[in-house]
Every structure is written in structure tokens, then in C-alpha cells.
Design an enzyme around this catalytic site. Structure first.
Site, short mmCIF file in Angstrom:
data_model
loop_
_atom_site.label_atom_id
_atom_site.label_comp_id
_atom_site.label_asym_id
_atom_site.label_seq_id
_atom_site.Cartn_x
_atom_site.Cartn_y
_atom_site.Cartn_z
N LYS A 23 -3.63 5.64 -14.94
CA LYS A 23 -2.63 6.26 -14.05
C LYS A 23 -2.04 5.21 -13.12
CE LYS A 23 -3.03 10.46 -15.55
NZ LYS A 23 -1.91 11.06 -16.29
N ARG A 24 -2.10 3.95 -13.54
CA ARG A 24 -1.52 2.83 -12.79
C ARG A 24 -2.07 2.76 -11.37
NH1 ARG A 24 -1.10 2.47 -17.71
NH2 ARG A 24 0.91 2.21 -18.76
N ALA A 60 0.44 2.17 -8.16
CA ALA A 60 1.68 2.95 -8.29
C ALA A 60 1.90 3.90 -7.13
CB ALA A 60 1.65 3.74 -9.60
N LEU A 62 1.18 6.88 -4.18
CA LEU A 62 0.62 8.23 -4.12
C LEU A 62 0.57 8.86 -5.52
CD1 LEU A 62 -0.06 10.65 -2.13
CD2 LEU A 62 2.34 11.30 -2.43
N LEU A 64 1.49 11.37 -7.66
CA LEU A 64 2.54 12.39 -7.51
C LEU A 64 2.12 13.73 -8.08
CD1 LEU A 64 5.60 10.09 -8.31
CD2 LEU A 64 5.00 11.05 -6.08
N GLY A 107 2.71 4.07 -1.68
CA GLY A 107 1.39 3.98 -1.03
C GLY A 107 0.64 2.72 -1.40
N GLU A 110 1.64 0.35 1.02
CA GLU A 110 1.02 0.69 2.31
C GLU A 110 -0.42 0.16 2.37
OE1 GLU A 110 2.18 4.95 2.13
OE2 GLU A 110 3.34 4.52 3.95
N GLU A 130 9.81 6.33 -2.41
CA GLU A 130 9.90 7.52 -1.56
C GLU A 130 11.35 7.91 -1.31
OE1 GLU A 130 7.89 4.98 -1.05
OE2 GLU A 130 6.02 5.56 -0.08
N ARG A 133 12.77 9.70 -4.17
CA ARG A 133 12.02 10.92 -4.51
C ARG A 133 12.16 11.99 -3.42
NH1 ARG A 133 10.46 9.07 -9.15
NH2 ARG A 133 9.28 7.15 -9.36
N GLY A 138 4.29 7.90 4.25
CA GLY A 138 3.34 8.66 5.08
C GLY A 138 2.02 7.94 5.26
C1 1HE Z 1 1.42 8.29 -12.16
C2 1HE Z 1 1.99 7.56 -11.09
C3 1HE Z 1 1.98 8.15 -9.81
C4 1HE Z 1 2.16 6.37 -12.87
N1 1HE Z 1 1.44 9.38 -9.67
N2 1HE Z 1 0.90 9.49 -11.96
N3 1HE Z 1 5.06 6.30 -6.72
C5 1HE Z 1 6.08 6.22 -7.59
O1 1HE Z 1 7.09 6.89 -7.48
C6 1HE Z 1 5.88 5.28 -8.72
C7 1HE Z 1 5.74 6.06 -10.03
N4 1HE Z 1 5.31 5.20 -11.13
C8 1HE Z 1 6.15 4.35 -11.78
O2 1HE Z 1 7.31 4.18 -11.40
C9 1HE Z 1 5.61 3.65 -12.98
O3 1HE Z 1 4.49 4.40 -13.45
C10 1HE Z 1 5.16 2.20 -12.71
C11 1HE Z 1 6.39 1.30 -12.49
C12 1HE Z 1 4.23 2.10 -11.49
C13 1HE Z 1 4.35 1.67 -13.92
O4 1HE Z 1 5.10 1.86 -15.13
P1 1HE Z 1 4.33 1.82 -16.53
O5 1HE Z 1 5.40 1.86 -17.59
O6 1HE Z 1 3.36 0.69 -16.57
O7 1HE Z 1 3.43 3.18 -16.59
P2 1HE Z 1 3.90 4.68 -16.87
O8 1HE Z 1 4.05 4.87 -18.35
O9 1HE Z 1 5.04 5.07 -16.04
O10 1HE Z 1 2.66 5.51 -16.34
C14 1HE Z 1 1.41 5.57 -17.04
C15 1HE Z 1 0.72 6.85 -16.61
O11 1HE Z 1 0.47 6.80 -15.20
C16 1HE Z 1 1.61 8.09 -16.82
O12 1HE Z 1 0.74 9.16 -17.06
P3 1HE Z 1 0.50 9.71 -18.58
O13 1HE Z 1 -0.49 10.81 -18.38
O14 1HE Z 1 1.85 10.14 -19.06
O15 1HE Z 1 -0.04 8.54 -19.34
C17 1HE Z 1 2.25 8.29 -15.45
O16 1HE Z 1 2.65 9.64 -15.23
C18 1HE Z 1 1.09 7.93 -14.56
N5 1HE Z 1 1.54 7.53 -13.23
N6 1HE Z 1 2.44 6.38 -11.56
C19 1HE Z 1 0.92 10.02 -10.74
N7 1HE Z 1 2.46 7.53 -8.74
C20 1HE Z 1 1.07 8.19 1.64
S1 1HE Z 1 2.54 8.63 1.06
C21 1HE Z 1 2.96 7.50 -0.19
C22 1HE Z 1 4.12 8.02 -0.92
C23 1HE Z 1 4.31 7.33 -2.23
O17 1HE Z 1 3.54 6.50 -2.64
S2 1HE Z 1 5.66 7.84 -3.12
C24 1HE Z 1 5.73 6.74 -4.45
C25 1HE Z 1 4.98 7.24 -5.63
#
Ligand code: 1HE
Length: 256
Positions: A23-24, A60, A62, A64, A107, A110, A130, A133, A138
Site C-alpha cells: 500500500k506504498r 504515500a 494518509l 485514503l 502525510g 509530514e 491534499e 483531493r 492535518g
Molecule cells: C494507497 C495509497 C494511499 C497507494 N491510501 N491506498 N496520498 C495520496 O493522495 C497519494 C496516493 N498515492 C499515489 O499517488 C500513488 O500510489 C504513489 C505515487 C504514492 C505510488 O504509485 P505506485 O504506482 O507505485 O502505486 P499504486 O499502484 O498507485 O498503489 C499501489 C497500491 O497502494 C494500490 O492498492 P491496490 O490494492 O490497488 O494494490 C493503491 O490504492 C494503494 N495506495 N497510496 C490508500 N495514500 C494527516 S492528513 C494527511 C493527508 C494526506 O496524506 S492526503 C494524501 C494522500
């Protein structure tokens, strides 16, 4: 402790691995609590912590999939849970070095911002998704990140989705060290070994007192500096280090 973080101790350095590579290393509540718990119970003989991510990315952000419908009160509590854990990292009893590769976003950034030293691989990337999205940071980014990269850079990242690379990280302030891909953990360990040789009071002054001096005004800040200098300089270990230099038993500045 949770499977989502893996820890081991090598030469008085605790390595903490964010360990959900499938889940990265997305951070769910269980992981936030595990980090909080770990940083609340660093063993006494540990002198420095190195934080890194398993698999292709540092983190990656929070998880999500847990971003369920929350009312304002629940959202506030959730953010405060992150804040408590990030404070545990920043105000850990020992310095924390983050080794960053791949994504360091949301996060994840963070968490990295709460560490004291960041080492980034050239192909690492920093982003705050964020903005696109529809949410806000946070986990402490609005307080810690502008101190590293400035408010303008953070605002741009959130408004436009701009991504910064590891190659730019030293120049912009995301990291203090940029290294070739694959080298971040080795460099972090090398730095952690150096940090471990400092006196504990020196390390604590930098990690616990300096940020408070920076957050205070000039008058209080200078008084806190004087007190810290007086306390640090009064320890037997500090006096011995000065005498060792004067007697030619200590390395000169710049000598390896
Ligand atoms: C996840 C998450 C996640 C990956 N929550 N499941 N963060 C984001 O908006 C970043 C979202 N993630 C990405 O943009 C990409 O995954 C990455 C650039 C980080 C990596 O890409 P990649 O091609 O290596 O991996 P992938 O194919 O996108 O993901 C592999 C799996 O990890 C996939 O799940 P699967 O079950 O389909 O294999 C993804 O859904 C899962 N995955 N990132 C849940 N973030 C205190 S507040 C903080 C607020 C925030 O952090 S908002 C930003 C959230």
C-alpha cells in the site's frame, strides 16, 4: 506493536521501517498509533533513530481508504492524533534521520518534516496531493513545512499540485542531503553514527530547545540560548571534550 512498522537496533541506532509496501506505506490509524507508541518508548541505549520506507516509496501519506465520512469533531480528533504522533517524532529523546526514496507525499511529507535530518535520493519526489483531493493537511505540515521550504513553496504545491524532486530537495530545503538512488539508507546510517557520538545534552538542545527558541521572540530566545549554553557547558563530559582538544587529543574541526 503493529506489523505496519518494523524496528531493529544496530550499533545503538534504532531503524524504523514504514512497512506496508503493498500500500506504498500509506499511513492508517494503526500505523499512526504504532509510531506514537514506538517514539514513546525508545530504549535508553538508543542514540539516534533512522526512519525509512519498505519497497518502492518512503510513504504515500494518509491511507485514503480510511478517509471515511467524519463530522468536524471526529476530523479534529483525527488530526490531533496525527499531531500527537508527529510531536513524538520531533520531540523524540534522540535525533531522527529520515531516509527518503520514491514518493514522500501528503502525510509522508509530514512524517519526514517531523524528523531532524532528511536524506533524499535524487529520484524521490515531494508533493501535497491534499490540494487536489479537496482536503487540507492535518498532520502538522502547515507548521513544519514552511520552516523548511517556505510558505510560497508549500502554497504552490497545494494550489497547483506541483511536485519537487529529490534532486532539487537540498536547494529548496526539503532535505539537507541529496544522494544517488539507492544510497539514502547508507547515508542516513552514516549520519546517525556521527550524531550518536555527540553528547546527549547537545542533541537534546538541538531537537528540543532550538525549535522552541526559533518559535519564541528575540528576548526570550536569547535568554533560552544563554541558559542552554550554560547548562551544556557545565557538564563534566563537555569540559573533558574541551580539555581533550586543548591537549591535542581531539580531532580538529574538519578532520575526519
Ligand atoms: C494507497 C495509497 C494511499 C497507494 N491510501 N491506498 N496520498 C495520496 O493522495 C497519494 C496516493 N498515492 C499515489 O499517488 C500513488 O500510489 C504513489 C505515487 C504514492 C505510488 O504509485 P505506485 O504506482 O507505485 O502505486 P499504486 O499502484 O498507485 O498503489 C499501489 C497500491 O497502494 C494500490 O492498492 P491496490 O490494492 O490497488 O494494490 C493503491 O490504492 C494503494 N495506495 N497510496 C490508500 N495514500 C494527516 S492528513 C494527511 C493527508 C494526506 O496524506 S492526503 C494524501 C494522500
Amino acid at each position: 506493536m503493529s506489523e505496519n512498522i518494523k524496528t531493529e537496533i544496530k550499533d545503538n541506532i534504532q531503524l524504523i521501517c514504514l512497512n506496508r509496501p503493498a500500500k506504498r506505506n500509506a499511513i492508517n490509524d494503526e500505523t499512526v498509533r504504532a509510531l506514537d507508541q514506538n517514539f514513546s518508548s525508545i530504549p535508553d541505549h538508543v542514540k539516534c533513530v533512522v526512519l525509512y520506507g519498505a519497497g518502492k516509496h518512503f510513504c504515500a501519506g494518509l491511507d485514503l481508504s480510511e478517509l471515511k465520512e467524519r463530522n468536524a469533531y471526529e476530523g479534529l480528533l483525527h488530526s490531533r492524533m496525527w499531531h500527537a504522533a508527529m510531536d513524538k517524532i520531533q520531540f523524540s529523546p534522540v535525533p531522527v534521520v529520515a531516509a527518503i526514496h520514491g514518493a514522500c507525499v501528503g502525510g509522508g511529507l509530514e512524517i519526514a518534516s517531523a524528523a531532524h535530518i532528511r536524506v533524499a535520493e535524487k529520484s524521490a519526489f515531494f508533493a501535497l496531493p491534499e490540494g487536489s483531493r479537496g482536503i487540507f493537511v492535518g498532520g502538522g505540515a502547515s507548521v513544519r513545512l514552511p520552516k523548511l521550504v517556505g510558505m510560497a513553496v508549500m502554497t504552490d504545491m497545494m494550489l497547483t499540485g506541483r511536485i519537487h524532486t529529490g534532486a532539487e530537495s537540498e536547494h529548496l530545503g526539503f532535505a539537507q542531503y541529496t544522494v544517488e538512488d539507492g544510497d539514502s539508507l547508507n547515508k542516513a546510517m552514516e549520519l546517525a553514527k556521527k550524531i550518536s557520538q555527540n553528547l546527549p545534552m547537545t542533541n537534546l538542545s538541538l531537537t528540543h530547545i532550538l525549535p522552541r527558541i526559533v518559535d519564541s521572540g528575540q528576548d526570550i530566545g536569547l535568554m533560552m540560548e544563554s541558559l542552554t549554553a550554560a547548562i551544556a557547558g557545565s557538564t563534566a563530559e563537555a569540559k573533558e571534550r574541551i580539555i581533550a582538544f586543548l591537549e591535542g587529543r581531539a580531532k580538529k574541526t574538519g578532520e575526519q
